[in-house]
Design a protein around this motif. Structure first.
Motif, mmCIF file in Angstrom:
data_model
loop_
_atom_site.group_PDB
_atom_site.id
_atom_site.type_symbol
_atom_site.label_atom_id
_atom_site.label_comp_id
_atom_site.label_asym_id
_atom_site.label_seq_id
_atom_site.Cartn_x
_atom_site.Cartn_y
_atom_site.Cartn_z
ATOM 1 N N GLU A 141 -13.378 -2.045 -19.494
ATOM 2 C CA GLU A 141 -14.537 -1.176 -19.663
ATOM 3 C C GLU A 141 -15.583 -1.514 -18.611
ATOM 4 N N ALA A 142 -16.318 -0.493 -18.223
ATOM 5 C CA ALA A 142 -17.271 -0.641 -17.118
ATOM 6 C C ALA A 142 -18.531 0.140 -17.427
ATOM 7 N N PHE A 143 -19.656 -0.369 -16.922
ATOM 8 C CA PHE A 143 -20.924 0.334 -17.071
ATOM 9 C C PHE A 143 -21.878 -0.074 -15.964
ATOM 10 N N ARG A 154 -15.413 -5.506 -17.565
ATOM 11 C CA ARG A 154 -14.663 -6.600 -18.179
ATOM 12 C C ARG A 154 -13.211 -6.183 -18.307
ATOM 13 N N LEU A 155 -12.314 -7.079 -17.873
ATOM 14 C CA LEU A 155 -10.877 -6.851 -17.913
ATOM 15 C C LEU A 155 -10.274 -7.834 -18.912
ATOM 16 N N THR A 156 -9.497 -7.336 -19.861
ATOM 17 C CA THR A 156 -8.871 -8.209 -20.855
ATOM 18 C C THR A 156 -7.406 -7.838 -21.022
ATOM 19 N N MET A 157 -6.605 -8.862 -21.372
ATOM 20 C CA MET A 157 -5.189 -8.676 -21.683
ATOM 21 C C MET A 157 -4.930 -9.161 -23.106
ATOM 22 N N GLY A 158 -3.861 -8.671 -23.683
ATOM 23 C CA GLY A 158 -3.559 -9.049 -25.052
ATOM 24 C C GLY A 158 -2.840 -10.379 -25.181
ATOM 25 N N GLU A 159 -2.619 -11.058 -24.082
ATOM 26 C CA GLU A 159 -1.937 -12.351 -24.136
ATOM 27 C C GLU A 159 -2.663 -13.368 -23.265
ATOM 28 N N ILE A 235 -14.738 -10.931 -15.826
ATOM 29 C CA ILE A 235 -15.887 -10.033 -15.733
ATOM 30 C C ILE A 235 -16.273 -9.930 -14.267
ATOM 31 N N ILE A 236 -16.429 -8.706 -13.790
ATOM 32 C CA ILE A 236 -16.797 -8.471 -12.394
ATOM 33 C C ILE A 236 -18.194 -7.862 -12.368
ATOM 34 N N TYR A 237 -19.054 -8.419 -11.522
ATOM 35 C CA TYR A 237 -20.422 -7.922 -11.352
ATOM 36 C C TYR A 237 -20.586 -7.428 -9.918
#
Length: 778
Positions: A141-143, A154-159, A235-237
């Protein structure tokens, strides 16, 4: 509020399918899918070009007098030749807004992606992607947070340890350098240069940082980019600063400070702060136009657009989504502290307009104005503040043009301007000589005051700026030797042309005296300044001059075909299917033409619209369709307004709902995003539901048959009055009004009129018959 989301089940193959985010200064269009994302990055002040003084070969009143003599004599050929000699300055380093860079995120995940979805949540201003891969849920998700002044994802994985990707940054201009370090930073520096609208050497400098904060895993340099391996999440800024308007080097530290402050908060806190900041504006208005009979609102947005184009089914919720999308884009592109207002492409930039002769600038012959037409009524008054500041600066720059080209006092600007307040005529007679372009955009100050009734704003900004514009036109205008009217000229009806002297073929001309658009604007200007001077108890002598001048202005006239004349004389239309409808300003957004007050002129305006629409070669341009829709709304014709909106949304929107200009329009080679269609369409929908320009608040003035039932909350009428209402079977069921000022309030709906004596600290509930009940004090 309903399902306020743009939703898709396939990746964004390019910019035209990407989803826009913005914080009023920084913007991005997010493209891609499961395997990669590309962010097209923009910054509001990233302009090529530079400030330059206006230049004229001779200029002044003597040159004006000579060419006016020719125009009054009907010698348009000589008049235009003289105008070219003195009123077409060299282009110089005008410049253009440019795309800053492309941020690329490449994922190393193996296997297919199942259940892919992406969406833009308008209520939260968040773009998100979700899919499953090898049984693991992947979410991004990004904003663009206005509060923290950074872009965030923010980038997330399920593992655990399942996230690996590469990060790279590429510039869009030749002067772009970048470097990375293993602590998770990519730093870049660039200059906004190009050689179409400037000499390729001048433009704003930018400095920025992309920072990755990873949980788990490792970060390493890879060329000028970064590689992240085996992280749990990242997290990328993104932060950018420029030297626009800066006089020292401290600007380069701004992006560093923004990154440090943002990264110093938890992601959850940053996200919550962003949602609250956006929501305080977006949540002011809710709109429900019904769901239709086919449940199409549950479908992906691109599928809904396909069905609309093919005429299948009824989807009123799509129009509500389009309306709220316009409000979202306003908030994303123009916040109270934005350094510049929305340009031709809002805050974003597909790169196409940069290659055009017309560039990505501030067009003042409807486009920039239309960007802000919905702002006040859509309850986003703060978002117009960057424009009011910009116009005040344009007025300062325009004093030089008034002196240089016309030998007049006050200020003037023409068909377009740039980040530095360019105010000279353009280098083309049929568009460049639009002497009321600066006045047209300055009338947004009038709108801002009339909606908000902020006396401080009137005293310190609106009146001083418009007073100087009035001084220019008092000095510049001349008495027509035949009619005795006070007229402008030489000037044009923006971008259109005519056949003089009763001809219907042969040479066509652009310049004349007293074009209708000019005279409408000047009348509104003089009227506003006279009223404002009385309100502020200043400039009594000027007030008398203005009132005297208004008595000399030409009336609006009906032509031989029953149309509203576009020029002072009943010229033949050389381009009867032209995209511009400037001479209908008095109908919309102005108020000189109303069905109740000027029925004959209203019918002439309707005839003008029908004649344009009936032409086989009509240039169906995004701003033209928005103008059609809003104009029919002002005429009380909701079904025709709805028809125009249907074409605008169905035929002139990309899959991401951004409006575009078709190839072939004004030399365009490809579909080019132009933001005014989004904002103009939003304004038109607002006009169909609420109008307040003719001395009364009119509820549901142009409700189409396609929206038989619905409700809206939070619309704003002139006088800072807030309106909620609900309707059933095409008629008002109830309304609640919160007045912004005490006194007499006139409310109309369905042929009924109610006159209320109101107080500012109370709300008033009206039933379908406009019978009012005063509610408790607020």
């Amino acid at each position: 509020m309903g399902d306020m989301k743009l939703q898709y089940t396939s990746p964004a193959a390019g910019w035209q399918q990407g989803l826009p985010i913005g914080n009023g200064r920084l913007g991005a269009v997010i493209q891609g899918g499961a395997d990669k994302e590309i962010w097209s990055l923009t910054e509001a002040t990233y302009w090529s070009g530079r400030a330059e003084e206006p230049q004229s070969a001779t200029g002044g009143k003597a040159a004006l007098a000579e060419m006016r003599e020719r125009f009054f004599a009907g010698d348009y050929e000589t008049g235009e030749r003289l105008a070219r000699a003195t009123l077409e300055p060299p282009k110089g380093n005008f410049g253009t807004h440019l795309t800053l860079a492309d941020l690329e995120i490449l994922f190393d995940e193996g296997g297919g992606a199942d259940g892919f979805s992406r969406e833009l949540d308008l209520e939260k201003a968040i773009v998100s992607h979700a899919y499953s891969r090898n049984g693991s849920l992947c979410r991004r998700e990004a904003f663009a947070t206005h509060a923290a002044d950074v872009l965030v994802t923010r980038l997330t994985m399920g593992e655990t340890g399942g996230l690996s990707f590469r990060l790279a940054l590429s510039g869009r201009t030749s002067l772009f350098s970048t470097g990375a370090d293993a602590s998770g930073y990519i730093r870049f520096r660039s200059q906004a240069t190009e050689d179409i609208h400037s000499d390729g050497t001048c433009g704003v400098f930018a400095s920025g940082i992309v920072h990755v904060a990873a949980k788990g895993g490792a970060i390493a340099c890879e060329g000028n980019g970064l590689r992240i391996e085996g992280a749990d999440e990242a997290i990328i800024y993104v932060a950018v600063s420029t030297d626009y308007g800066k006089t020292d080097s401290d600007w380069e530290a701004e992006s560093v400070q923004a990154i440090e402050l943002a990264a110093g908060q938890s992601y959850e806190a940053l996200r919550a702060e962003h949602i609250a900041d956006h929501g305080k504006l977006f949540a002011r208005v809710s709109l429900d136009l019904g769901e239709g009979d086919n449940g199409q609102s549950a479908l992906p947005t691109d599928e809904r657009l396909r069905l609309l184009r093919s005429g299948e089914g009824d989807d009123p919720a799509l129009y509500a989504l389009f309306y709220q999308y316009g409000r979202y884009l306003t908030i994303a592109g123009s916040r109270e502290n934005s350094p510049l207002p929305l340009n031709l492409q809002g805050l974003w930039n597909d790169g196409e307009a940069n290659r055009m002769a017309w560039s990505c600038d501030y067009h003042l012959d409807v486009n920039t104005e239309m960007n802000y037409y919905p702002t006040e009524a859509a309850n986003l008054a703060e978002c117009q503040v960057p424009l009011t500041r910009f116009v005040a600066k344009l007025a300062e720059a325009g004093r030089s043009s008034a002196r240089t080209f016309y030998g007049s006092e006050g200020w003037v600007a023409h068909v377009f301007t740039n980040a530095w307040g360019f105010s000279s005529p353009g280098w083309g007679l049929n568009w460049g000589m639009n002497v009321t372009g600066g006045l047209w955009i300055a009338m947004q100050l009038k709108e801002h005051y009339e909606f908000g009734l902020d006396r401080v704003f009137l005293k310190e900004t609106a009146y001083p700026v418009l007073k100087e514009a009035a001084l220019f036109f008092l000095d510049y205008m001349v008495v027509h030797p035949e009619h005795g009217w006070l007229v402008t000229g030489p000037s044009n009806s923006p971008e259109n042309s005519f056949y003089p002297n009763g001809r219907t073929e042969g040479p066509e001309y652009a310049l004349s005296m007293g074009a209708t658009m000019d005279m409408m604007l000047v009348r509104d200007l003089f009227d506003f300044c006279a009223d404002a001077s009385a309100t502020l108890a200043v400039d009594e002598e000027l007030r008398a001059r203005l009132k005297s001048a208004m008595e000399q202005l030409p009336p609006l006239q009906v032509g031989s075909n029953g149309q509203l004349r576009e020029w002072l004389e009943d010229f033949g239309e050389a381009q009867p299917d032209h995209r511009h409808l400037s001479h209908l300003y008095g109908l919309y957004p102005g108020a000189q033409i109303t069905p109740q007050g000027t029925p004959e002129l209203s019918e002439a305006a309707r005839t003008t619209l029908q004649r344009r629409m009936g032409r086989e070669g009509l240039e169906d341009v995004e701003f033209t369709l928005a103008q059609f829709a809003a104009s029919f709304a002002r005429l009380g014709d909701g079904d025709n307004a709805h028809k125009q909106l249907t074409y605008l949304i169905g035929q002139l929107c990309f899959d991401n709902l951004l409006t575009y200009s078709k190839p072939g329009i004004a030399g365009a080679e490809t579909p080019i995003f132009v933001a005014d269609g989004n904002f103009g369409g939003t304004s038109a929908i607002g006009e169909m539901l609420l109008q307040s320009h003719a001395g009364a608040i009119e509820l549901l003035p142009a409700l189409p048959a396609n929206w038989p039932s619905g409700k809206v909350e939070g619309l704003r009428a002139r006088g800072n009055t807030i309106v909620n209402m609900r309707w059933e079977e095409g008629s008002l069921a109830e309304a609640t009004i919160r007045p912004g000022a005490s006194g007499t309030l006139v409310v109309c709906s369905g042929g009924r009129t109610a006159t209320l004596e109101v107080e500012t600290d109370r709300a008033y509930k009206l039933d379908g018959e406009l019978q009012a009940t005063m509610l408790r004090r607020m």
